[in-house]
Design a protein around this motif. Sequence first.
Motif, PDB file in Angstrom:
ATOM      1  N   LEU C   5     -26.180  19.180  71.909  1.00  0.00           N
ATOM      2  CA  LEU C   5     -26.047  17.782  72.363  1.00  0.00           C
ATOM      3  C   LEU C   5     -24.730  17.233  71.843  1.00  0.00           C
ATOM      4  O   LEU C   5     -24.396  17.405  70.664  1.00  0.00           O
ATOM      5  CB  LEU C   5     -27.215  16.963  71.795  1.00  0.00           C
ATOM      6  N   LEU C   8     -20.632  10.933  72.452  1.00  0.00           N
ATOM      7  CA  LEU C   8     -19.377  10.235  72.166  1.00  0.00           C
ATOM      8  C   LEU C   8     -19.770   8.797  71.823  1.00  0.00           C
ATOM      9  O   LEU C   8     -20.328   8.083  72.675  1.00  0.00           O
ATOM     10  CB  LEU C   8     -18.452  10.258  73.371  1.00  0.00           C
ATOM     11  N   PHE C  10     -18.444   5.407  71.374  1.00  0.00           N
ATOM     12  CA  PHE C  10     -17.280   4.530  71.628  1.00  0.00           C
ATOM     13  C   PHE C  10     -17.540   3.172  71.005  1.00  0.00           C
ATOM     14  O   PHE C  10     -16.639   2.490  70.547  1.00  0.00           O
ATOM     15  CB  PHE C  10     -17.082   4.397  73.143  1.00  0.00           C
ATOM     16  N   TYR C 145     -12.795  17.765  71.744  1.00  0.00           N
ATOM     17  CA  TYR C 145     -14.037  17.060  72.134  1.00  0.00           C
ATOM     18  C   TYR C 145     -14.581  17.671  73.432  1.00  0.00           C
ATOM     19  O   TYR C 145     -15.769  17.985  73.538  1.00  0.00           O
ATOM     20  CB  TYR C 145     -13.776  15.567  72.345  1.00  0.00           C
ATOM     21  N   ALA C 149     -18.092  19.325  74.303  1.00  0.00           N
ATOM     22  CA  ALA C 149     -18.980  18.630  75.241  1.00  0.00           C
ATOM     23  C   ALA C 149     -19.315  19.507  76.455  1.00  0.00           C
ATOM     24  O   ALA C 149     -20.480  19.631  76.844  1.00  0.00           O
ATOM     25  CB  ALA C 149     -18.319  17.339  75.697  1.00  0.00           C
ATOM     26  N   GLN C 155     -24.622  15.489  77.350  1.00  0.00           N
ATOM     27  CA  GLN C 155     -23.508  14.673  76.834  1.00  0.00           C
ATOM     28  C   GLN C 155     -23.822  13.199  77.112  1.00  0.00           C
ATOM     29  O   GLN C 155     -24.229  12.851  78.226  1.00  0.00           O
ATOM     30  CB  GLN C 155     -22.187  15.039  77.518  1.00  0.00           C
ATOM     31  N   LEU C 156     -23.630  12.380  76.102  1.00  0.00           N
ATOM     32  CA  LEU C 156     -23.835  10.942  76.298  1.00  0.00           C
ATOM     33  C   LEU C 156     -22.588  10.178  75.858  1.00  0.00           C
ATOM     34  O   LEU C 156     -21.894  10.595  74.922  1.00  0.00           O
ATOM     35  CB  LEU C 156     -25.031  10.450  75.477  1.00  0.00           C
ATOM     36  N   PHE C 157     -22.319   9.068  76.524  1.00  0.00           N
ATOM     37  CA  PHE C 157     -21.227   8.160  76.148  1.00  0.00           C
ATOM     38  C   PHE C 157     -21.924   6.863  75.747  1.00  0.00           C
ATOM     39  O   PHE C 157     -22.571   6.203  76.563  1.00  0.00           O
ATOM     40  CB  PHE C 157     -20.291   7.923  77.334  1.00  0.00           C
ATOM     41  N   VAL C 158     -21.817   6.559  74.433  1.00  0.00           N
ATOM     42  CA  VAL C 158     -22.543   5.362  73.957  1.00  0.00           C
ATOM     43  C   VAL C 158     -21.540   4.283  73.576  1.00  0.00           C
ATOM     44  O   VAL C 158     -20.627   4.566  72.801  1.00  0.00           O
ATOM     45  CB  VAL C 158     -23.413   5.725  72.722  1.00  0.00           C
TER      46      VAL C 158
END
Lengths: 158, 158, 158
Positions: C5, C8, C10, C145, C149, C155-158
């Motif tokens: 897992l 990222l 942010f 990165y 990924a 993959q998550l962008f938080v």
Amino acid sequence: MEKKLNILLFSGDYDKALAALIIADGAAEMGVKVTLFCAFWGLMLLRDPDKLSLEDKTIYEKIFGMTTPKGPEELPLSKMDMKGMGKKMLTMMMKDAESPSLKDFLEEARKKGIKFYGCQLSVEVMGFKKEEMIPELEIVDVKEYLKDALDSNMQLFV
Amino acid sequence: MEKKLNILLFSGDYDKALAALIIADGAAEMGVKVTLFCAFWGLMLLRDPDKLSLEDKTIYEKIFGMTTPKGPEELPLSKMDMKGMGKKMLTMMMKDAESPSLKDFLEEARKKGIKFYGCQLSVEVMGFKKEEMIPELEIVDVKEYLKDALDSNMQLFV
Amino acid sequence: MEKKLNILLFSGDYDKALAALIIADGAAEMGVKVTLFCAFWGLMLLRDPDKLSLEDKTIYEKIFGMTTPKGPEELPLSKMDMKGMGKKMLTMMMKDAESPSLKDFLEEARKKGIKFYGCQLSVEVMGFKKEEMIPELEIVDVKEYLKDALDSNMQLFV
């Protein structure tokens, strides 16, 4: 086998668009096929300030078009924007660190052949016209986005 | 092979919930199995305004329950909300463009059999009760979410 | 086969960092290999309040360093922060529900051997120094990165 990355850019913030394009450009340099699907506020990134039009627009569409950012330079920071002062400071810090600007990263993405999709429903609701956007933009519906995303190795929602 | 999409809805904003449900409904129409996991502010979408309760709640839980949006219609815009004026304009633009509302997209998702998960820790911390939510909601812990997400072809954090 | 897992982070908001770490810790407990890549405001989570430095920094870097959150306890809520009052209420509700704090979840992540990456461009632009951060942080560029990924199952962008 060629890897695929799909980024949905929902946000209309300078720093988030920057993150999306840094990732997109970096992936393209690694030979990854990249799609950037802009929806809602994310469409602001792709507006061309020299091609704005108020023709055949409802009063709301005109208000919306005039009161929202017109292209990369006008996007606000998601935090600490302070009516542009915070963004000014950050962009100067970027210069000090010799980092390209958001506009540069967008140009780079265009040069690298990144696929630009725009959300059809967002375009219709917000009253934008294709000719007001960068020429590479292809307007598609959610199923076209999903076909591309479900076929990708990696999907991000920014 | 049937494809699977997992969306974690963290946001309690009208436009972001709209994006999540447009994607969810579109995917379900394409035969994709969809799970919507609502956590934190995302739980506000699933509150049923007719089933709110203040019973057996601490003073903080009561304050929290009363001062947060109660269902799709009360969610604010993430940008340009202007105390509801911006949202009013956007929802009218949606009507002009014959777009369904957030409430419509939510009803559609329920009809399409999209799986609704709620984050157990969020529910406990915020003091919500299952009966205050739409009946389809199943409350699970993070590991249940991860099992579903890791088994999916696509995962988004909205 | 071991699952991977990649998150990222942010955002520099307390609740979003909480969501990222709850997911990261939960996944690590399930035997999933987890990478947390902190970029932009996400780096604030990893600042060590006892190791801040103003040495060799430009005036902007000093201002930025002093006016941004220094570690998990100082991160604001993304919503209803109300100059810290809302966050105070939420953290008390977390205590009432016997939920660990963000600081606890971060400690847990460190103990569980979650990999902490920091975005090189963000660090350079914001003028942070590695020694101001938690010791586990490894500073990498976007391609590092992406390698991690693209090699992950999720993959998550938080």
